[in-house]
Design a protein around this motif. Structure first.
Motif, PDB file in Angstrom:
ATOM      1  N   ILE A  95      35.879 -15.754  40.799  1.00 59.30           N
ATOM      2  CA  ILE A  95      35.156 -17.237  41.004  1.00 59.30           C
ATOM      3  C   ILE A  95      35.514 -17.321  42.413  1.00 59.30           C
ATOM      4  O   ILE A  95      36.491 -17.649  42.679  1.00 59.30           O
ATOM      5  CB  ILE A  95      35.667 -18.301  40.039  1.00 59.30           C
ATOM      6  N   THR A  96      34.239 -17.628  43.002  1.00 60.13           N
ATOM      7  CA  THR A  96      34.318 -18.006  44.558  1.00 60.13           C
ATOM      8  C   THR A  96      33.619 -19.404  44.400  1.00 60.13           C
ATOM      9  O   THR A  96      32.740 -19.718  44.355  1.00 60.13           O
ATOM     10  CB  THR A  96      33.508 -16.887  45.301  1.00 60.13           C
ATOM     11  N   VAL A  97      34.296 -20.330  45.522  1.00 57.99           N
ATOM     12  CA  VAL A  97      33.608 -21.407  45.843  1.00 57.99           C
ATOM     13  C   VAL A  97      33.284 -21.585  47.304  1.00 57.99           C
ATOM     14  O   VAL A  97      34.082 -21.232  47.969  1.00 57.99           O
ATOM     15  CB  VAL A  97      34.585 -22.765  45.395  1.00 57.99           C
ATOM     16  N   ILE A  98      32.081 -21.967  47.475  1.00 51.10           N
ATOM     17  CA  ILE A  98      31.520 -21.889  49.019  1.00 51.10           C
ATOM     18  C   ILE A  98      31.331 -23.406  49.173  1.00 51.10           C
ATOM     19  O   ILE A  98      30.900 -24.323  48.522  1.00 51.10           O
ATOM     20  CB  ILE A  98      30.291 -21.480  49.029  1.00 51.10           C
ATOM     21  N   ILE A  99      32.089 -23.805  50.190  1.00 54.01           N
ATOM     22  CA  ILE A  99      32.181 -25.214  50.836  1.00 54.01           C
ATOM     23  C   ILE A  99      31.484 -25.236  52.052  1.00 54.01           C
ATOM     24  O   ILE A  99      31.301 -24.493  53.106  1.00 54.01           O
ATOM     25  CB  ILE A  99      33.558 -25.658  51.303  1.00 54.01           C
ATOM     26  N   GLN A 100      30.110 -26.084  51.971  1.00 53.29           N
ATOM     27  CA  GLN A 100      29.234 -26.097  53.182  1.00 53.29           C
ATOM     28  C   GLN A 100      29.641 -27.678  53.862  1.00 53.29           C
ATOM     29  O   GLN A 100      29.338 -28.665  53.332  1.00 53.29           O
ATOM     30  CB  GLN A 100      27.947 -26.474  52.406  1.00 53.29           C
ATOM     31  N   ALA A 101      30.332 -27.564  54.952  1.00 51.10           N
ATOM     32  CA  ALA A 101      31.024 -28.556  55.631  1.00 51.10           C
ATOM     33  C   ALA A 101      30.008 -28.740  56.624  1.00 51.10           C
ATOM     34  O   ALA A 101      29.455 -28.039  57.608  1.00 51.10           O
ATOM     35  CB  ALA A 101      32.540 -28.147  56.113  1.00 51.10           C
ATOM     36  N   ILE A 102      29.934 -30.153  56.950  1.00 53.82           N
ATOM     37  CA  ILE A 102      29.191 -30.787  57.879  1.00 53.82           C
ATOM     38  C   ILE A 102      30.062 -31.926  58.752  1.00 53.82           C
ATOM     39  O   ILE A 102      30.615 -32.721  58.091  1.00 53.82           O
ATOM     40  CB  ILE A 102      27.858 -31.660  57.627  1.00 53.82           C
ATOM     41  N   LYS A 103      30.011 -31.796  60.082  1.00 50.02           N
ATOM     42  CA  LYS A 103      30.350 -32.577  60.937  1.00 50.02           C
ATOM     43  C   LYS A 103      29.839 -33.696  61.585  1.00 50.02           C
ATOM     44  O   LYS A 103      28.775 -33.297  62.315  1.00 50.02           O
ATOM     45  CB  LYS A 103      31.171 -31.715  62.057  1.00 50.02           C
ATOM     46  N   ILE A 104      30.275 -35.030  61.238  1.00 52.77           N
ATOM     47  CA  ILE A 104      29.417 -36.037  61.904  1.00 52.77           C
ATOM     48  C   ILE A 104      30.330 -37.013  62.530  1.00 52.77           C
ATOM     49  O   ILE A 104      31.175 -37.698  61.751  1.00 52.77           O
ATOM     50  CB  ILE A 104      28.515 -36.736  60.700  1.00 52.77           C
TER      51      ILE A 104
END
Length: 290
Positions: free
Chosen positions: A195-204
Motif C-alpha cells: 500500500i502506497t500513499v501519494i501526497i500531492q503537496a502544494i505550496k502557497i
C-alpha cells in the motif's frame, strides 16, 4: 483574490489563457490549411467546456454527472477519451499533453533498466472512473518489474481487482483523504508493504497543503503531518509530489522531502521536478529518500 487563485493553476484561468494563446496561432500564420486547425478547434471546444464545468463545480454546485454530460454532449470526445491509456505530461498538473501509448513507454522504461513502473490515472477521481484494470493486465504480460497502480481506487474491491489484474502495489490519495479507515483496512487485508500513499503537496505563500483529484482540490492539511498519519494507518510507502515543481524540470522540493523523510520510517519516494541526473543525485544525497 484568494492566494490559491493567485498562485495555483486553477483550470478556468489556465484554459482561458489557453484559448487566447491558441487563437494567436492563426494570426501568426502557424496553420497552413484548414486541416491544421482541426486540432485547435477541437481543443478550443474542450477548453471552453472545461471553463464552464470548472466554474459550475466550484461555484454553482454542479454534480460530477452533470459535468460529464456536458463534456459528452458538447465535445468530440467520449468518456473513454478522457482517459484512454495514453501517457500524458503537464506542468504543475496542468496543460496536459499526450506523449504516446503508455504501454509502449512502460516497455521502453523496462528495457532501459527501470526497476519499478508506476501507473497513475490522472482523471479517475475527477470523473469517478476506474479504467486501468485491462491496461494493467496487458502490461503485466510484458513488463517484468513491480507495477504500482493508482487512480480511482476507492474501495477494497477496487484494490482487489487491481491486484488480480497484475498490480504489485496500489497507490492511494483522494480515497485516503476522504476516509482514512480505507487505508487501514487495505493494509490489513493486503499488507502495508503493498500500500502506497501519494501526497500531492502544494505550496502557497510559504505554507504547504495537500491536495486530491490530481491537485485540483486543495485540502488544509500539512503534508508532513499527513505523512505521519498515513504511516500510522498502514501506508508502507509514501510518494511525495511537489505540485509546484512538477513538470518544470528544475529539481525537487528538497526541504519538504527532507522533512518528511525525517518524520516517517516508511520508504519515501520523491516525485516532481526531475530534469537531469544531478537533480536525482541531489535529492538522494540531501534528503535520504528511498
Amino acid at each position: 483574490v484568494p492566494s490559491f487563485r493567485k498562485y495555483q493553476g486553477i483550470t478556468a484561468f489556465v484554459e482561458g489563457w489557453g484559448l487566447y494563446s491558441e487563437e494567436l496561432g492563426e494570426f501568426m500564420g502557424i496553420y497552413d490549411d484548414p486541416y491544421d486547425k482541426f486540432g485547435q478547434l477541437t481543443y478550443d471546444m474542450w477548453r471552453a467546456i472545461r471553463l464552464v464545468v470548472d466554474t459550475g463545480m466550484h461555484y454553482k454546485n454542479m454534480t460530477r454527472d452533470e459535468a460529464i454530460n456536458i463534456f459528452v454532449e458538447n465535445s468530440a470526445k467520449s468518456i473513454l477519451d478522457i482517459n484512454n491509456g495514453l501517457l500524458i505530461k503537464g506542468i504543475n498538473f496542468e496543460g496536459l499533453r499526450v506523449l504516446g501509448n503508455a504501454k509502449d513507454f512502460a516497455k521502453l522504461y523496462y528495457s532501459q533498466g527501470a526497476d519499478e513502473i508506476c501507473y497513475q490515472d490522472s482523471v479517475a477521481t475527477l470523473y469517478g472512473t476506474n479504467n486501468l484494470i485491462k491496461f494493467v493486465s496487458e502490461s503485466a504480460k510484458n513488463v517484468f518489474v513491480p507495477l504500482s497502480v493508482g487512480g480511482g481506487i476507492r474501495s477494497i474491491n477496487d484494490a482487489s481487482s487491481m491486484f488480480k489484474a497484475g498490480a504489485d502495489k496500489i497507490i492511494i490519495n483522494s480515497a485516503a483523504i476522504d476516509d482514512i479507515k480505507l487505508l487501514k483496512k487495505a493494509s490489513k487485508i493486503f499488507g502495508s508493504s503493498n500500500i502506497t500513499v501519494i501526497i500531492q503537496a502544494i505550496k502557497i505563500n510559504n505554507k504547504y497543503f495537500i491536495s486530491k483529484s490530481n491537485g485540483r482540490d486543495l485540502v488544509k492539511t500539512d503534508p508532513i503531518q499527513w505523512a505521519q498519519k498515513v504511516e500510522e494507518n498502514g501506508a508502507g510507502e509514501i510518494i511525495i509530489t511537489s505540485v509546484n515543481h512538477e513538470g518544470l524540470k528544475k529539481g525537487f522540493d528538497l526541504p519538504l522531502t527532507k522533512k518528511i523523510v525525517e518524520k516517517v520510517s516508511s520508504p519515501v519516494i520523491a516525485h516532481g521536478g526531475a530534469g537531469n541526473a544531478k537533480h536525482i543525485y541531489d535529492v538522494i544525497k540531501h534528503t535520504n529518500v528511498s
